[in-house]
Design a protein around this motif. Structure first.
Motif, PDB file in Angstrom:
ATOM      1  N   ALA A  55      81.790  63.269  27.210  1.00 51.69           N
ATOM      2  CA  ALA A  55      81.794  61.775  26.752  1.00 51.69           C
ATOM      3  C   ALA A  55      80.966  61.060  27.684  1.00 51.69           C
ATOM      4  O   ALA A  55      80.264  60.231  27.456  1.00 51.69           O
ATOM      5  N   ALA A  56      80.964  61.484  29.017  1.00 50.26           N
ATOM      6  CA  ALA A  56      80.183  60.665  30.070  1.00 50.26           C
ATOM      7  C   ALA A  56      79.088  61.368  29.995  1.00 50.26           C
ATOM      8  O   ALA A  56      78.137  60.778  30.943  1.00 50.26           O
ATOM      9  N   ARG A  89      81.687  69.908  17.189  1.00 50.21           N
ATOM     10  CA  ARG A  89      80.966  68.658  16.022  1.00 50.21           C
ATOM     11  C   ARG A  89      80.932  67.561  16.802  1.00 50.21           C
ATOM     12  O   ARG A  89      80.211  66.687  16.391  1.00 50.21           O
ATOM     13  N   MET A  90      81.808  66.887  17.761  1.00 47.51           N
ATOM     14  CA  MET A  90      81.802  65.807  18.666  1.00 47.51           C
ATOM     15  C   MET A  90      80.772  65.726  19.350  1.00 47.51           C
ATOM     16  O   MET A  90      80.149  64.714  19.552  1.00 47.51           O
ATOM     17  N   PHE A  91      80.319  66.910  19.938  1.00 43.57           N
ATOM     18  CA  PHE A  91      79.119  66.768  21.033  1.00 43.57           C
ATOM     19  C   PHE A  91      78.281  68.007  20.827  1.00 43.57           C
ATOM     20  O   PHE A  91      78.092  69.010  21.502  1.00 43.57           O
ATOM     21  N   PRO A  92      77.503  67.798  19.688  1.00 44.69           N
ATOM     22  CA  PRO A  92      76.518  68.934  19.244  1.00 44.69           C
ATOM     23  C   PRO A  92      75.453  69.032  20.326  1.00 44.69           C
ATOM     24  O   PRO A  92      74.777  69.899  20.297  1.00 44.69           O
ATOM     25  N   GLN A  93      75.243  68.062  21.246  1.00 41.74           N
ATOM     26  CA  GLN A  93      74.304  68.351  22.355  1.00 41.74           C
ATOM     27  C   GLN A  93      74.860  69.133  23.457  1.00 41.74           C
ATOM     28  O   GLN A  93      74.104  69.714  24.430  1.00 41.74           O
ATOM     29  N   VAL A  94      76.086  69.917  23.376  1.00 43.14           N
ATOM     30  CA  VAL A  94      76.588  70.655  24.249  1.00 43.14           C
ATOM     31  C   VAL A  94      76.710  72.068  23.837  1.00 43.14           C
ATOM     32  O   VAL A  94      76.724  72.375  22.622  1.00 43.14           O
ATOM     33  N   LYS A  95      76.241  73.024  24.483  1.00 41.53           N
ATOM     34  CA  LYS A  95      76.039  74.255  24.099  1.00 41.53           C
ATOM     35  C   LYS A  95      77.582  75.115  24.507  1.00 41.53           C
ATOM     36  O   LYS A  95      77.827  75.633  25.475  1.00 41.53           O
ATOM     37  N   GLN A 106      83.480  57.571  22.966  1.00 44.49           N
ATOM     38  CA  GLN A 106      83.542  56.598  23.872  1.00 44.49           C
ATOM     39  C   GLN A 106      84.869  56.835  24.703  1.00 44.49           C
ATOM     40  O   GLN A 106      85.957  57.033  24.122  1.00 44.49           O
ATOM     41  N   LEU A 107      84.535  56.729  26.095  1.00 39.24           N
ATOM     42  CA  LEU A 107      85.913  56.889  26.859  1.00 39.24           C
ATOM     43  C   LEU A 107      86.260  55.404  27.299  1.00 39.24           C
ATOM     44  O   LEU A 107      85.467  54.346  27.159  1.00 39.24           O
ATOM     45  N   PRO A 108      87.520  55.147  27.730  1.00 38.86           N
ATOM     46  CA  PRO A 108      88.166  53.747  27.961  1.00 38.86           C
ATOM     47  C   PRO A 108      87.294  53.533  29.211  1.00 38.86           C
ATOM     48  O   PRO A 108      86.879  54.284  30.070  1.00 38.86           O
ATOM     49  N   GLU A 109      86.829  52.070  29.160  1.00 38.51           N
ATOM     50  CA  GLU A 109      86.110  51.742  30.238  1.00 38.51           C
ATOM     51  C   GLU A 109      86.284  52.117  31.651  1.00 38.51           C
ATOM     52  O   GLU A 109      85.467  52.422  32.463  1.00 38.51           O
ATOM     53  N   PRO A 110      87.676  52.015  32.173  1.00 41.35           N
ATOM     54  CA  PRO A 110      88.028  52.277  33.567  1.00 41.35           C
ATOM     55  C   PRO A 110      87.587  53.994  33.812  1.00 41.35           C
ATOM     56  O   PRO A 110      87.076  54.048  35.163  1.00 41.35           O
ATOM     57  N   VAL A 111      87.813  54.723  32.883  1.00 41.25           N
ATOM     58  CA  VAL A 111      87.389  56.178  33.000  1.00 41.25           C
ATOM     59  C   VAL A 111      86.054  56.346  33.180  1.00 41.25           C
ATOM     60  O   VAL A 111      85.528  56.918  34.140  1.00 41.25           O
ATOM     61  N   ALA A 112      85.188  55.681  32.147  1.00 44.16           N
ATOM     62  CA  ALA A 112      83.855  55.709  32.128  1.00 44.16           C
ATOM     63  C   ALA A 112      83.189  55.317  33.315  1.00 44.16           C
ATOM     64  O   ALA A 112      82.263  55.730  34.034  1.00 44.16           O
ATOM     65  N   GLY A 113      83.914  54.213  33.950  1.00 44.56           N
ATOM     66  CA  GLY A 113      82.964  53.523  35.064  1.00 44.56           C
ATOM     67  C   GLY A 113      83.503  54.399  36.244  1.00 44.56           C
ATOM     68  O   GLY A 113      82.625  54.566  37.131  1.00 44.56           O
ATOM     69  N   THR A 114      84.583  54.973  36.285  1.00 43.54           N
ATOM     70  CA  THR A 114      84.807  55.823  37.483  1.00 43.54           C
ATOM     71  C   THR A 114      84.025  57.348  37.583  1.00 43.54           C
ATOM     72  O   THR A 114      83.468  57.678  38.385  1.00 43.54           O
ATOM     73  N   LEU A 115      83.790  57.811  36.240  1.00 38.40           N
ATOM     74  CA  LEU A 115      82.941  58.938  36.166  1.00 38.40           C
ATOM     75  C   LEU A 115      81.567  58.567  36.434  1.00 38.40           C
ATOM     76  O   LEU A 115      80.677  59.353  37.074  1.00 38.40           O
ATOM     77  N   ALA A 116      81.111  57.548  36.081  1.00 44.10           N
ATOM     78  CA  ALA A 116      79.867  56.903  36.436  1.00 44.10           C
ATOM     79  C   ALA A 116      79.356  56.847  37.809  1.00 44.10           C
ATOM     80  O   ALA A 116      78.248  56.933  38.285  1.00 44.10           O
ATOM     81  N   ARG A 117      80.522  56.563  38.525  1.00 41.16           N
ATOM     82  CA  ARG A 117      80.088  56.164  39.960  1.00 41.16           C
ATOM     83  C   ARG A 117      80.203  57.562  40.886  1.00 41.16           C
ATOM     84  O   ARG A 117      80.327  57.307  42.017  1.00 41.16           O
ATOM     85  N   THR A 174      77.323  66.107  43.375  1.00 43.49           N
ATOM     86  CA  THR A 174      78.703  66.510  43.421  1.00 43.49           C
ATOM     87  C   THR A 174      79.271  67.413  42.696  1.00 43.49           C
ATOM     88  O   THR A 174      78.881  67.296  41.208  1.00 43.49           O
ATOM     89  N   ARG A 175      79.912  68.422  43.064  1.00 47.02           N
ATOM     90  CA  ARG A 175      80.494  69.446  42.195  1.00 47.02           C
ATOM     91  C   ARG A 175      81.503  69.004  41.198  1.00 47.02           C
ATOM     92  O   ARG A 175      82.622  68.582  41.749  1.00 47.02           O
ATOM     93  N   ILE A 176      81.505  69.225  40.001  1.00 48.54           N
ATOM     94  CA  ILE A 176      82.424  68.666  39.050  1.00 48.54           C
ATOM     95  C   ILE A 176      82.998  69.694  38.191  1.00 48.54           C
ATOM     96  O   ILE A 176      82.171  70.555  37.485  1.00 48.54           O
ATOM     97  N   VAL A 177      84.621  69.613  38.056  1.00 50.82           N
ATOM     98  CA  VAL A 177      85.102  70.767  37.447  1.00 50.82           C
ATOM     99  C   VAL A 177      86.004  70.178  36.405  1.00 50.82           C
ATOM    100  O   VAL A 177      86.637  69.423  36.700  1.00 50.82           O
ATOM    101  N   SER A 178      86.036  70.616  35.059  1.00 48.51           N
ATOM    102  CA  SER A 178      86.957  70.231  34.345  1.00 48.51           C
ATOM    103  C   SER A 178      87.992  71.605  34.032  1.00 48.51           C
ATOM    104  O   SER A 178      87.321  72.694  33.871  1.00 48.51           O
ATOM    105  N   ILE A 179      89.143  71.249  33.578  1.00 45.54           N
ATOM    106  CA  ILE A 179      90.328  72.342  33.191  1.00 45.54           C
ATOM    107  C   ILE A 179      90.375  71.924  31.831  1.00 45.54           C
ATOM    108  O   ILE A 179      90.901  70.817  31.367  1.00 45.54           O
ATOM    109  N   CYS A 180      90.485  72.766  31.102  1.00 41.48           N
ATOM    110  CA  CYS A 180      90.824  72.766  29.698  1.00 41.48           C
ATOM    111  C   CYS A 180      90.093  71.880  29.006  1.00 41.48           C
ATOM    112  O   CYS A 180      88.833  71.681  29.098  1.00 41.48           O
ATOM    113  N   THR A 181      91.035  70.979  27.988  1.00 41.73           N
ATOM    114  CA  THR A 181      90.120  69.747  27.418  1.00 41.73           C
ATOM    115  C   THR A 181      89.611  68.613  28.244  1.00 41.73           C
ATOM    116  O   THR A 181      89.248  67.652  27.502  1.00 41.73           O
ATOM    117  N   ALA A 182      89.834  68.719  29.631  1.00 43.89           N
ATOM    118  CA  ALA A 182      89.090  67.738  30.184  1.00 43.89           C
ATOM    119  C   ALA A 182      87.564  67.523  30.116  1.00 43.89           C
ATOM    120  O   ALA A 182      86.837  66.726  30.432  1.00 43.89           O
TER     121      ALA A 182
END
Length: 320
Positions: free
Chosen positions: A116-117, A137-143, A86-97, A102-110
């Motif tokens: 989570a989103a 383990r936390m996100f088994p749906q991710v390859k 679960q993400l904190p609501e402000p972060v979850a809401g921001t990512l959901a919008r 849009t091209r989305i990039v994460s660096i390291c543990t982002a």
């Protein structure tokens, strides 16, 4: 101009936060014109603390994400994610919008934030090698691929730890504008335009005996002879090792098998020739070491996703 928005969350790590602005600002056209506009925002436009004991102020709230072509999310520490992702609501809401496409990039543990989103469901991704097992383990749906420096899955890209964010941003410049622009940006930032292998080479392992030979001289020898056929036995013989020892040591040092590394180097040579010359495809194939145009086309489609001719039309035009 391509707009890059960097989302700084509470606890952001300063080094990774600075990577996008540094790399994309160094990417300029043939006349020196900037190719990217990089802006930094927070969820509400207010300052955020870093994990390094200081606070940063930004000029924009997260509303600018709606107008971004690429969004980069640096890692934060500590990660505020619940046991079930679960993400904190402000972060979850921001990512959901974030607008679709849009091209989305994460660096390291982002990558945890993207997973989570739900943005990595069913997709290939990577993260810092120290976190790979926990992440899976936390996100088994991710390859999860724990060995690579970054994963490009089209509109969603993830990188491994810390400096691999540089590799990924340079990859995006190369993808957008070709190798010449990316290499020029790398030189301006005094970093290599690409690094051999994956993060497997950075995983802690027992230190080899002081007498253990390196495969580096053989790699340099092979680069000078890319157009020529080279077998694994020939590479091992040059290194004065058995094939088994050479293969094991090569993987330890580079993170790839000798064959994977050699193919990657030949693809880079082919890309450069396609971008910088009008040589026929068959001649590009021979000079890069693939022997035939058919072989080059097969490897190019597998690695790059398009044919050499399409790649040339895209990037040769941009470099003129």
């Amino acid at each position: 101009m391509h707009r890059v928005a960097v989302l700084a969350l509470d606890g952001v790590i300063p080094f990774e936060l600075g990577i996008p602005a540094r790399i994309f600002a160094a990417a300029v056209g043939s006349d020196g014109e900037p190719l990217y506009d990089v802006v930094v925002c927070t969820v509400d436009g207010r300052p955020v603390r870093t994990d390094a004991g200081f606070t940063i102020a930004v000029d924009h709230p997260a509303g600018i994400l709606a107008a971004a072509d690429t969004i980069v999310i640096p890692p934060v520490h500590p990660l505020e994610i619940g046991p079930h992702g679960q993400l904190p609501e402000p972060v979850a809401g921001t990512l959901a919008r974030i607008p679709a496409g849009t091209r989305i990039v994460s660096i390291c543990t982002a990558s945890y934030l993207l997973a989570a989103a739900g943005l990595l469901d069913g997709r290939p991704a990577t993260t810092h090698w120290l976190e790979a097992d926990r992440f899976q383990r936390m996100f088994p749906q991710v390859k999860v691929d724990p060995d690579v420096l970054f994963v490009d899955d089209g509109d969603v890209l993830t990188s491994a730890g810390a400096a691999s964010g540089i590799d990924l941003c340079l990859h995006l410049v190369r993808r957008d504008h070709g190798s010449e622009v990316a290499n020029r940006a790398a030189r301006r930032c005094v970093v290599p335009p690409w690094r051999d292998g994956g993060q497997a080479q950075y995983i802690e392992r027992p230190v080899p005996p002081p007498s253990a030979a390196s495969t580096a001289p053989t790699r340099a020898w092979a680069l000078e002879r890319l157009p020529e056929p080279m077998s694994l036995a020939e590479l091992a013989a040059h290194a004065s090792m058995s094939v088994r020892t050479f293969t094991r040591r090569f993987r330890d040092e580079v993170g790839l098998t000798p064959g994977q590394w050699l193919t990657g180097q030949r693809l880079e040579r082919a890309r450069h020739l396609l971008e910088s010359s009008d040589l026929p495809i068959d001649l590009v194939a021979r000079q890069a070491g693939f022997g035939t145009g058919i072989s080059l086309r097969q490897h190019f489609r597998t690695s790059v996703g398009v044919s050499p001719a399409v790649y040339r039309r895209t990037f040769r035009a941009r470099n003129r």
